[in-house]
Design a protein around this motif. Structure first.
Motif, short mmCIF file in Angstrom:
data_model
loop_
_atom_site.label_atom_id
_atom_site.label_comp_id
_atom_site.label_asym_id
_atom_site.label_seq_id
_atom_site.Cartn_x
_atom_site.Cartn_y
_atom_site.Cartn_z
N UNK A 1 -87.39 18.35 -90.13
CA UNK A 1 -86.56 18.12 -88.94
C UNK A 1 -86.53 19.33 -88.01
N UNK A 2 -86.99 20.48 -88.48
CA UNK A 2 -87.06 21.67 -87.63
C UNK A 2 -88.41 21.84 -86.95
N UNK A 3 -89.39 21.02 -87.35
CA UNK A 3 -90.75 21.20 -86.81
C UNK A 3 -90.88 20.48 -85.46
N UNK A 4 -91.49 21.12 -84.48
CA UNK A 4 -91.57 20.52 -83.14
C UNK A 4 -92.31 19.19 -83.09
N UNK A 5 -93.28 18.96 -83.97
CA UNK A 5 -94.00 17.69 -83.96
C UNK A 5 -93.08 16.52 -84.32
N UNK A 6 -92.06 16.80 -85.15
CA UNK A 6 -91.13 15.76 -85.57
C UNK A 6 -89.86 15.73 -84.72
N UNK A 7 -89.79 16.55 -83.69
CA UNK A 7 -88.59 16.61 -82.85
C UNK A 7 -88.29 15.25 -82.24
N UNK A 8 -87.09 14.75 -82.49
CA UNK A 8 -86.67 13.49 -81.91
C UNK A 8 -87.23 12.25 -82.57
N UNK A 9 -88.03 12.42 -83.62
CA UNK A 9 -88.60 11.27 -84.32
C UNK A 9 -87.58 10.75 -85.33
N UNK A 10 -87.22 9.46 -85.29
CA UNK A 10 -86.23 8.94 -86.24
C UNK A 10 -86.72 8.98 -87.69
N UNK A 11 -85.75 9.17 -88.59
CA UNK A 11 -86.00 9.14 -90.03
C UNK A 11 -85.35 7.90 -90.62
N UNK A 12 -86.12 7.16 -91.39
CA UNK A 12 -85.62 5.94 -92.03
C UNK A 12 -85.77 6.09 -93.53
N UNK A 13 -84.66 5.98 -94.25
CA UNK A 13 -84.65 6.14 -95.71
C UNK A 13 -84.95 4.80 -96.38
N UNK A 14 -85.82 4.84 -97.40
CA UNK A 14 -86.17 3.65 -98.18
C UNK A 14 -86.04 3.95 -99.68
N UNK A 15 -84.95 4.57 -100.05
CA UNK A 15 -84.78 5.01 -101.44
C UNK A 15 -84.09 3.95 -102.28
N UNK A 16 -84.22 4.02 -103.62
CA UNK A 16 -83.67 2.98 -104.49
C UNK A 16 -82.16 3.09 -104.67
N UNK A 17 -81.58 1.98 -105.11
CA UNK A 17 -80.15 1.98 -105.43
C UNK A 17 -79.33 1.14 -104.48
N UNK A 18 -78.04 1.25 -104.63
CA UNK A 18 -77.07 0.46 -103.86
C UNK A 18 -76.93 1.00 -102.45
N UNK A 19 -76.15 0.27 -101.64
CA UNK A 19 -75.85 0.73 -100.28
C UNK A 19 -75.12 2.07 -100.33
N UNK A 20 -74.24 2.24 -101.32
CA UNK A 20 -73.52 3.51 -101.45
C UNK A 20 -74.48 4.65 -101.74
N UNK A 21 -75.49 4.39 -102.56
CA UNK A 21 -76.49 5.42 -102.87
C UNK A 21 -77.33 5.74 -101.64
N UNK A 22 -77.67 4.69 -100.89
CA UNK A 22 -78.45 4.90 -99.67
C UNK A 22 -77.64 5.74 -98.67
N UNK A 23 -76.33 5.48 -98.59
CA UNK A 23 -75.48 6.27 -97.70
C UNK A 23 -75.47 7.74 -98.13
N UNK A 24 -75.47 8.01 -99.43
CA UNK A 24 -75.50 9.39 -99.91
C UNK A 24 -76.77 10.09 -99.41
N UNK A 25 -77.90 9.38 -99.47
CA UNK A 25 -79.16 9.97 -99.01
C UNK A 25 -79.12 10.23 -97.50
N UNK A 26 -78.59 9.29 -96.75
CA UNK A 26 -78.49 9.46 -95.30
C UNK A 26 -77.55 10.61 -94.96
#
Length: 279
Positions: free
Chosen positions: A245-270
């Motif tokens: 997220x600090x690299x200029x090539x990724x500046x402003x590029x959205x991040x989408x999490x696709x990790x396992x587990x419940x919605x609560x676990x996904x919120x922890x990752x986000x």
């Protein structure tokens, strides 16, 4: 100051793209959302509902569509080629109807045929679909895979030949998955690992990075195994995501999490990624 990365996740849409999807996005604290618009493990194509589409368009949250996992323009199976074309055309149309920014597509495998023939098929079947997309329409985002089997695109350097096959079409973008990149051999845990990967992407395909799938990996670097893990709980760890997220090539590029587990676990990752974004 570089633009901030929006952080979100893949959203379940039970009850409707807007009704279920926006509810799920709020539950996980998503600033950006990714959805399926049809069965990701089948060829059946679902039509949308005008009211749901309008609500999603008007919600203000950036949306991305993930195409079916079955899509493979490198396949020697004629039925797979036909179905892949129909599936991507449908995904691009539905993405336009809901105001999505892009459609994520796995770059495919040659399976049992020569790579050169598979790449000719990619050009023959995919290039016409890109030509159908209007200038204001969604981008088609090519997602390199983990390198298993006869994959056509896994490491960053594979994107050059793939995009060349598509004549560097202006509607062809890139979606990088951190787990896939790590599994394919990009050591993101090295002190300059993220920078080396993104610098190489900028050299090969400047301006093409449109979305990042932020996933840790259950397996070590170079494993060629596509097994996502929760952020910080796998072999990648947390620091590379902050580096990204600090690299200029990724500046402003959205991040989408696709990790396992419940919605609560996904919120922890986000939430963890949001804390890294602000560090």
């Amino acid at each position: 100051m570089a633009p901030s990365n929006l952080i979100g996740g893949h959203c379940l849409v039970a009850g409707g793209l807007a009704t279920g999807g926006l509810r799920y996005a709020a539950e996980i604290g998503a600033e950006v959302m990714q959805v399926f618009v049809s069965n990701p493990r089948g060829w059946a194509l679902s039509e949308g509902k005008a009211d749901e589409d309008a609500r999603l368009r008007e919600s203000g949250i950036p949306v991305y569509v993930h195409a079916s996992y079955l899509v493979n323009f490198g396949s020697p199976n004629p039925a797979t080629l036909e179905n892949s074309g129909a599936s991507i055309r449908h995904a691009l149309r539905r993405a336009a109807e809901i105001g999505a920014r892009g459609v994520v597509m796995h770059t495919g495998s040659a399976v049992s045929q020569p790579r050169e023939k598979a790449m000719r098929q990619v050009r023959e079947h995919l290039l016409p679909l890109l030509d159908e997309v209007p200038e204001e329409g969604p981008d088609l985002l090519l997602e390199p895979m983990a390198g298993q089997g006869a994959m056509l695109c896994a490491r960053v350097e594979d994107l050059g030949p793939y995009l060349e096959t598509l004549d560097w079409h202006p509607k062809a973008g890139v979606c990088l998955d951190t787990c896939h990149m790590f599994a394919a051999g990009h050591d993101l845990t090295a002190p300059d690992g993220v920078a080396l990967m993104l610098d190489e992407l900028h050299r090969i395909a400047p301006g093409r990075l449109k979305l990042i799938h932020a996933n840790d990996s259950k397996d070590p670097c170079g494993s060629k195994r596509d097994r996502h893990e929760n952020i910080g709980a796998g072999h990648i760890g947390t620091r590379p995501f902050a580096d990204l997220m600090r690299h200029p090539v990724a500046a402003g590029v959205p991040l989408c999490v696709e990790t396992p587990g419940s919605a609560a676990k996904l919120r922890e990752d986000i939430d963890l990624l949001k804390s890294l974004r602000g560090s």
